[in-house]
Design a protein around this motif. Structure first.
Motif, PDB file in Angstrom:
ATOM      1  N   ARG A 122       3.990  34.703 -14.129  1.00 13.04           N
ATOM      2  CA  ARG A 122       2.564  35.330 -13.856  1.00 13.04           C
ATOM      3  C   ARG A 122       2.925  36.766 -13.452  1.00 13.04           C
ATOM      4  O   ARG A 122       4.109  36.991 -12.973  1.00 13.04           O
ATOM      5  CB  ARG A 122       1.623  34.562 -13.056  1.00 13.04           C
ATOM      6  CG  ARG A 122       2.209  34.307 -11.726  1.00 13.04           C
ATOM      7  CD  ARG A 122       1.267  33.618 -10.930  1.00 13.04           C
ATOM      8  NE  ARG A 122       1.444  33.256  -9.374  1.00 13.04           N
ATOM      9  CZ  ARG A 122       1.565  34.165  -8.219  1.00 13.04           C
ATOM     10  NH1 ARG A 122       0.764  35.521  -8.734  1.00 13.04           N
ATOM     11  NH2 ARG A 122       1.914  33.867  -7.263  1.00 13.04           N
ATOM     12  N   GLY A 123       1.982  37.548 -13.440  1.00 12.41           N
ATOM     13  CA  GLY A 123       2.085  38.787 -12.797  1.00 12.41           C
ATOM     14  C   GLY A 123       1.627  38.799 -11.258  1.00 12.41           C
ATOM     15  O   GLY A 123       0.952  37.834 -11.041  1.00 12.41           O
ATOM     16  N   PHE A 131       8.620  34.053 -17.944  1.00 13.23           N
ATOM     17  CA  PHE A 131       7.552  34.757 -17.284  1.00 13.23           C
ATOM     18  C   PHE A 131       6.767  33.555 -16.718  1.00 13.23           C
ATOM     19  O   PHE A 131       6.197  32.802 -17.626  1.00 13.23           O
ATOM     20  CB  PHE A 131       6.903  35.460 -18.254  1.00 13.23           C
ATOM     21  CG  PHE A 131       5.837  36.364 -17.846  1.00 13.23           C
ATOM     22  CD1 PHE A 131       5.775  37.141 -16.839  1.00 13.23           C
ATOM     23  CD2 PHE A 131       4.345  35.754 -18.237  1.00 13.23           C
ATOM     24  CE1 PHE A 131       4.539  37.598 -16.263  1.00 13.23           C
ATOM     25  CE2 PHE A 131       3.389  36.453 -17.546  1.00 13.23           C
ATOM     26  CZ  PHE A 131       3.487  37.267 -16.822  1.00 13.23           C
ATOM     27  N   ASN A 144       6.632  41.201 -11.577  1.00 14.08           N
ATOM     28  CA  ASN A 144       6.168  39.832 -12.243  1.00 14.08           C
ATOM     29  C   ASN A 144       7.029  38.754 -11.386  1.00 14.08           C
ATOM     30  O   ASN A 144       8.162  38.970 -11.015  1.00 14.08           O
ATOM     31  CB  ASN A 144       6.707  39.955 -13.570  1.00 14.08           C
ATOM     32  CG  ASN A 144       5.807  40.851 -14.378  1.00 14.08           C
ATOM     33  OD1 ASN A 144       4.375  40.825 -14.345  1.00 14.08           O
ATOM     34  ND2 ASN A 144       6.205  41.461 -15.518  1.00 14.08           N
TER      35      ASN A 144
END
Length: 233
Positions: A57-58, A55, A38
């Protein structure tokens, strides 16, 4: 006598249908690697001991696998056959196709429903997958044995495959729907619980559910700055 399942690589169209026959590996790999990460941003705030994490993005999942090929069963002398007859069909999978102007989508399969990721919880973005679908990012060919005439007889192909998912596939797997997540709301001065329900749940009539969840006995007495949880529907 037990049956030996062979690993395969199948070319696919964008809609997931097969193109031609699958390529059987000559020897099953002894190992393969799946890597997923990630992208996490660090938000620096003066005075804190460490930055906050956000977070972003993956990242694309990748599969790395080595395939071994050998053509010495046809001899090593004047009658030897080049191992490239066996490796070239796999190497071609990284080449640009005239119809799509891009390398083909491929599906690596081996082990059926025992393939890693098959039983991953769908709520966590898992796939009920039977293989690894992607596009070959790189191929490294290493030749380690030659005939007296210089024909390559043994080779190892190192493949790096980047996972391919369409937007509808990703959205279906993630199931990111705001109503299924508990929210938090900081009460502002002058706000009523009905107004909070309108802002957070989209319906002022939800005020009773919010009040019960937070143990509020008097919905007209909300302390500014207090945090209310808005439960998922």
């Amino acid at each position: 006598m037990s049956w030996l399942a062979k690993a395969q690589i199948q070319r696919l169209r964008a809609d997931g249908t097969a193109v031609g026959a699958a390529l059987d590996v000559l020897y099953n790999p002894t190992e393969y690697t799946l890597a997923k990460s990630n992208q996490i941003a660090e938000i620096a705030i003066p005075g804190l001991d460490s930055p906050l994490l956000q977070f972003v993005r993956g990242q694309t999942e990748t599969m790395t696998v080595e395939l071994f090929f050998d053509s010495t069963d046809g001899g090593t002398g004047a009658d030897a056959k080049s191992v490239t007859e066996k490796t070239d069909p796999f190497y071609k999978l990284i080449k640009i196709e005239s119809e799509t102007h891009a390398p083909p989508i491929v599906l690596f399969t081996w082990g059926g429903d025992a393939f890693p990721g098959h039983r991953t919880n769908a709520a966590q973005g898992g796939q009920a997958r039977y293989g690894f679908k992607g596009v070959i990012e790189s191929v490294r060919q290493r030749y380690t044995m030659f005939s007296s005439l210089g024909l390559p007889l043994r080779a190892t192909l190192s493949l790096v495959i980047k996972e391919y998912k369409t937007l509808p596939e990703q959205l279906a797997e993630l199931g990111l729907l705001s109503p299924d997540r508990t929210k938090a709301h900081a009460v502002q001065a002058g706000q009523t619980i009905t107004r909070i329900a309108e802002l957070t749940a989209g319906d002022g009539a939800d005020w009773r559910r919010i009040a019960e969840h937070n143990g509020i006995e008097n919905p007209f007495d909300l302390a500014p700055g207090s945090i209310l949880e808005v439960p998922a529907r």
